[in-house]
Structure formats: structure tokens, C-alpha cells
Write a protein that holds these residues in place. Structure first.
Motif, PDB file in Angstrom:
ATOM      1  N   ARG A  17       0.828  -1.207   0.000  1.00 20.24           N
ATOM      2  CA  ARG A  17       0.000   0.000   0.000  1.00 20.24           C
ATOM      3  C   ARG A  17       0.865   1.262   0.000  1.00 20.24           C
ATOM      4  N   ASP A  18       1.923   1.266   0.804  1.00 20.34           N
ATOM      5  CA  ASP A  18       2.819   2.427   0.849  1.00 20.34           C
ATOM      6  C   ASP A  18       3.505   2.647  -0.501  1.00 20.34           C
ATOM      7  N   ALA A  19       3.930   1.560  -1.146  1.00 24.63           N
ATOM      8  CA  ALA A  19       4.586   1.671  -2.456  1.00 24.63           C
ATOM      9  C   ALA A  19       3.620   2.230  -3.501  1.00 24.63           C
ATOM     10  N   LEU A  20       2.370   1.787  -3.477  1.00 26.73           N
ATOM     11  CA  LEU A  20       1.375   2.289  -4.428  1.00 26.73           C
ATOM     12  C   LEU A  20       1.010   3.746  -4.137  1.00 26.73           C
ATOM     13  N   THR A  21       0.965   4.117  -2.873  1.00 28.11           N
ATOM     14  CA  THR A  21       0.675   5.507  -2.502  1.00 28.11           C
ATOM     15  C   THR A  21       1.771   6.433  -3.022  1.00 28.11           C
ATOM     16  N   ARG A  22       3.028   5.996  -2.924  1.00 27.83           N
ATOM     17  CA  ARG A  22       4.140   6.803  -3.444  1.00 27.83           C
ATOM     18  C   ARG A  22       4.032   7.004  -4.949  1.00 27.83           C
ATOM     19  N   LEU A  23       3.425   6.053  -5.651  1.00 31.66           N
ATOM     20  CA  LEU A  23       3.214   6.178  -7.098  1.00 31.66           C
ATOM     21  C   LEU A  23       2.073   7.123  -7.441  1.00 31.66           C
TER      22      LEU A  23
END
Length: 112
Positions: A17-23
Motif C-alpha cells: 500500500r505504501d509503495a502504491l501511494t508513493r506512485l
């Protein structure tokens, strides 16, 4: 537009979720599921008795995104979910013909 569907280990959800939020991914659907792949489940011992667990707990993520974002989304999910162990999961990409935001009536890419 595409739907990226990923089956991952439950403890990797926050990292993904954190990786997708950064995108800049705006929306994500999460479902708790059970299943098995090549690992075919495992055996556990409970109160001295051994029993087979055929279906392992997994998390299914679904992300609707523009076609030009698919590679970045896949890369972010696979990097964040990877442990290097069997059962890390799979990613599937499906076509998305039409989308509609119910509140505003926006359609397709504007609805994402």
C-alpha cells in the motif's frame, strides 16, 4: 485502462500500500482470500495433533489504473511484496472496458 490484480502474503499489505501511494495510486480494493499455489498448503501441529492446511490465507489487491501506469504499478507491487520465499504470490493484468464514478457521473480515465 487496466485492472491489476495481485495475490500477496497478508503481512506484506502495508508495504505494498505504501509503495502504491508513493506512485500516486488513488484507489485500492483489498480482499482477504484463501488459496494455494505450488506450495500446496502445509501441515501444522495443534494441541499435539498434526493436520494439513490446504488453503493458506492471502490478500487479493485490485487496482484500476491507466494503461500507461500498469508497468509502474506491477513493479511497485512485486518489489514490495517479494520475500524470496515460496508463496510470494502472483500478479494478473486484466482489461477494463468502462468505468463510472457513481457520485459525479465521470467515466473511464476520469473516473479512476
Amino acid at each position: 485502462m487496466k485492472i491489476v490484480m495481485a495475490i500477496i502474503k497478508p503481512f506484506k499489505l502495508d508495504e505494498v500500500r505504501d509503495a502504491l501511494t508513493r506512485l500516486g495510486v488513488q484507489g485500492l480494493t483489498v480482499t482477504e482470500v484463501k488459496g494455494y499455489g505450488r506450495q500446496k498448503g502445509h501441515t501444522e501441529i495443534y494441541r499435539g495433533a498434526e493436520y494439513a492446511v490446504s488453503f493458506l490465507p492471502k490478500i487479493k489487491l485490485e487496482v484500476a489504473c491507466a494503461s500507461d501506469q500498469v508497468d509502474k504499478v506491477i513493479e511497485a507491487i512485486s518489489a514490495a511484496a517479494k520475500t524470496g520465499q515460496i508463496g510470494d504470490g502472483k500478479i494478473f493484468v486484466l482489461g477494463l472496458d468502462h468505468a463510472l464514478r457513481i457520485r459525479t457521473g465521470e467515466t473511464d480515465a476520469a473516473a479512476l
